[in-house]
Write an enzyme that holds these catalytic residues in place. Structure first.
Site, mmCIF file in Angstrom:
data_model
loop_
_atom_site.group_PDB
_atom_site.id
_atom_site.type_symbol
_atom_site.label_atom_id
_atom_site.label_comp_id
_atom_site.label_asym_id
_atom_site.label_seq_id
_atom_site.Cartn_x
_atom_site.Cartn_y
_atom_site.Cartn_z
ATOM 1 N N SER A 154 0.837 -1.205 0.000
ATOM 2 C CA SER A 154 0.000 0.000 0.000
ATOM 3 C C SER A 154 0.870 1.251 0.000
ATOM 4 O O SER A 154 1.965 1.255 0.571
ATOM 5 C CB SER A 154 -0.870 0.003 1.256
ATOM 6 O OG SER A 154 -1.499 1.253 1.402
ATOM 7 N N TYR A 167 -0.699 -0.380 9.988
ATOM 8 C CA TYR A 167 -0.929 -0.829 8.604
ATOM 9 C C TYR A 167 0.278 -0.498 7.721
ATOM 10 O O TYR A 167 0.716 -1.315 6.905
ATOM 11 C CB TYR A 167 -2.197 -0.139 8.114
ATOM 12 C CG TYR A 167 -2.672 -0.505 6.741
ATOM 13 C CD1 TYR A 167 -3.318 -1.724 6.507
ATOM 14 C CD2 TYR A 167 -2.531 0.381 5.673
ATOM 15 C CE1 TYR A 167 -3.791 -2.040 5.242
ATOM 16 C CE2 TYR A 167 -2.998 0.072 4.417
ATOM 17 C CZ TYR A 167 -3.628 -1.148 4.204
ATOM 18 O OH TYR A 167 -4.098 -1.453 2.952
ATOM 19 N N LYS A 171 2.537 -3.132 5.703
ATOM 20 C CA LYS A 171 2.575 -3.125 4.239
ATOM 21 C C LYS A 171 4.002 -2.986 3.702
ATOM 22 O O LYS A 171 4.288 -3.411 2.580
ATOM 23 C CB LYS A 171 1.659 -2.020 3.693
ATOM 24 C CG LYS A 171 0.176 -2.354 3.834
ATOM 25 C CD LYS A 171 -0.153 -3.715 3.234
ATOM 26 C CE LYS A 171 -1.610 -3.911 2.885
ATOM 27 N NZ LYS A 171 -1.891 -5.298 2.447
HETATM 28 P P1 NAD Z 1 -11.805 -5.737 1.808
HETATM 29 O O1 NAD Z 1 -12.044 -5.519 3.254
HETATM 30 O O2 NAD Z 1 -12.978 -5.640 0.874
HETATM 31 O O3 NAD Z 1 -11.118 -7.141 1.537
HETATM 32 C C1 NAD Z 1 -10.280 -7.794 2.444
HETATM 33 C C2 NAD Z 1 -10.766 -9.219 2.581
HETATM 34 O O4 NAD Z 1 -9.855 -9.942 3.406
HETATM 35 C C3 NAD Z 1 -12.141 -9.300 3.251
HETATM 36 O O5 NAD Z 1 -13.036 -10.026 2.423
HETATM 37 C C4 NAD Z 1 -11.850 -10.008 4.576
HETATM 38 O O6 NAD Z 1 -12.923 -10.844 5.015
HETATM 39 C C5 NAD Z 1 -10.604 -10.801 4.241
HETATM 40 N N1 NAD Z 1 -9.840 -11.126 5.443
HETATM 41 C C6 NAD Z 1 -9.514 -10.300 6.471
HETATM 42 N N2 NAD Z 1 -8.821 -10.964 7.398
HETATM 43 C C7 NAD Z 1 -8.677 -12.236 6.943
HETATM 44 C C8 NAD Z 1 -8.054 -13.394 7.468
HETATM 45 N N3 NAD Z 1 -7.429 -13.366 8.648
HETATM 46 N N4 NAD Z 1 -8.105 -14.531 6.739
HETATM 47 C C9 NAD Z 1 -8.740 -14.583 5.551
HETATM 48 N N5 NAD Z 1 -9.372 -13.510 5.015
HETATM 49 C C10 NAD Z 1 -9.343 -12.356 5.709
HETATM 50 O O7 NAD Z 1 -10.680 -4.688 1.377
HETATM 51 P P2 NAD Z 1 -9.866 -4.499 0.007
HETATM 52 O O8 NAD Z 1 -9.754 -3.050 -0.194
HETATM 53 O O9 NAD Z 1 -10.405 -5.353 -1.068
HETATM 54 O O10 NAD Z 1 -8.423 -5.021 0.450
HETATM 55 C C11 NAD Z 1 -7.709 -6.058 -0.201
HETATM 56 C C12 NAD Z 1 -6.227 -5.851 0.027
HETATM 57 O O11 NAD Z 1 -5.800 -4.655 -0.632
HETATM 58 C C13 NAD Z 1 -5.827 -5.685 1.488
HETATM 59 O O12 NAD Z 1 -4.595 -6.328 1.720
HETATM 60 C C14 NAD Z 1 -5.666 -4.197 1.628
HETATM 61 O O13 NAD Z 1 -4.823 -3.851 2.692
HETATM 62 C C15 NAD Z 1 -5.090 -3.854 0.283
HETATM 63 N N6 NAD Z 1 -5.191 -2.456 -0.114
HETATM 64 C C16 NAD Z 1 -6.399 -1.914 -0.440
HETATM 65 C C17 NAD Z 1 -6.447 -0.590 -0.846
HETATM 66 C C18 NAD Z 1 -7.725 0.057 -1.283
HETATM 67 O O14 NAD Z 1 -7.687 1.217 -1.741
HETATM 68 N N7 NAD Z 1 -8.860 -0.624 -1.200
HETATM 69 C C19 NAD Z 1 -5.286 0.191 -0.865
HETATM 70 C C20 NAD Z 1 -4.071 -0.386 -0.529
HETATM 71 C C21 NAD Z 1 -4.042 -1.723 -0.164
#
Ligand code: NAD
Length: 302
Positions: A154, A167, A171
């Site tokens: 991230s 976080y 990351k």
């Molecule tokens: P999200 O919350 O929709 O998806 C994350 C998923 O991970 C959820 O479905 C959750 O149930 C699952 N999860 C959480 N803990 C878990 C565990 N212990 N075991 C199995 N599953 C688990 O959020 P997202 O935005 O789709 O995030 C996906 C990834 O992208 C994450 O790693 C997040 O940090 C990263 N990210 C997202 C953004 C953004 O802008 N959305 C930016 C930077 C990084």
């Protein structure tokens, strides 16, 4: 146009694929022929609770277009759960070609308000929850002489974000993991890259106005992930992706300055700051040894 990227005959595990970005990655890998294990604990955004329904719903979506998928509700932090995730995959399909380590949670607080538990929970899911599935598939991929892994980083880690010390630390940690594993996997054609996404998911809802979120569909990130797990993938790349834009993120080191061995002082470092930080000649290294080589080159007057 060159050939389409296909994954026929390949098996992919996508963690955290019950919603958001992971769901899109799983759907697209399945559309392109991969057999997909949709892993999701199904908890809330801060990691509490759990249900297998989210993963099952994505499997149903994949099956609806004729794809092959199974759901697995293990937490990526749970040793027995991760072992079972991998065993179930091997029992069902006999190989694992792709791992997208995507699961994640948030516990945003400024440092003053952050409890140790908030720090630990986020480190657990992002760092251990990336490490454990990788460790569990690593030797399988090495034995196959083929593996493609994507970790999810991230901008918060690479550049900083207010209220996200837990976080951000997590990351950056996954990039450290990638940097070493790109070296250790090279001999056996195991490639590992990072995606740094920006997308409208439940993690980012409320952080930006609706008209901005509309431009940040998770499916705009997925083509980057698909390329990074394809046969022609690079290794050790950090691909940033959002709103349809893609770029490479790198850590650069300036050429720096040689200050000599004898009589080195903090004042000399202070007085050389402009030269130490000067950008001309700065480079991105592929491994730590390259930095050491520069130090010795400078020692030799180069
Ligand atoms: P999200 O919350 O929709 O998806 C994350 C998923 O991970 C959820 O479905 C959750 O149930 C699952 N999860 C959480 N803990 C878990 C565990 N212990 N075991 C199995 N599953 C688990 O959020 P997202 O935005 O789709 O995030 C996906 C990834 O992208 C994450 O790693 C997040 O940090 C990263 N990210 C997202 C953004 C953004 O802008 N959305 C930016 C930077 C990084």
């Amino acid at each position: 146009m060159a050939d389409d990227i296909r994954f026929d005959g390949q098996v992919a595990i996508v963690t955290g694929a019950g919603g958001g970005l992971g769901r899109q990655h799983a759907l697209e890998l399945a559309r392109r022929g991969a057999k997909v294990v949709v892993n999701d604990l199904g908890g809330s955004v801060d990691g509490s609770g759990g249900s297998s329904e989210a993963a099952k719903a994505v499997v149903a979506e994949i099956e609806a277009f004729g794809g092959e998928a199974i759901a697995h509700g293990a937490s990526v932090t749970d040793d027995a759960g991760v072992a079972d995730l991998v065993k179930t995959t091997i029992d069902k399909w006999g190989r694992i070609d792709i791992l997208v380590a995507n699961a994640g949670i948030l516990r945003d607080r400024t440092l003053t308000k952050m409890e140790l538990a908030d720090f630990e929970a986020v480190i657990q899911v992002h760092v251990f929850g990336t490490f454990k599935p990788i460790k569990a598939v690593w030797d399988i991929m090495k034995a196959q002489n083929y593996g493609r892994i994507v970790v999810t980083t991230s901008s918060s880690g690479m550049y900083g974000n207010f209220g996200q010390s837990n976080y951000g630390a997590a990351k950056m940690a996954v990039l450290g993991l990638m940097n070493t594993l790109k070296l250790e996997g090279a001999k056996n054609n195991v490639k590992i890259n990072a995606i740094s996404p920006v997308a409208a998911t439940r993690m980012t809802e409320g952080l930006m106005p609706p008209e901005v979120l509309e431009k940040l569909k998770p499916e705009y990130v997925t083509p980057g992930v698909v390329y990074l797990v394809s046969e022609d993938a690079p290794t050790g790349a950090i691909l940033t992706a959002g709103a349809g834009a893609f770029a490479l993120s790198r850590i650069f080191e300036t050429e720096g300055v040689y200050l000599g061995e004898g009589g080195l002082s903090a004042e000399e470092v202070r007085d050389s700051w402009e030269q130490i930080t000067a950008e001309p000649g700065q480079q991105a290294y592929f491994n730590g040894g390259e930095q050491g080589q520069k130090f010795f080159r400078k020692l030799g007057g180069g």
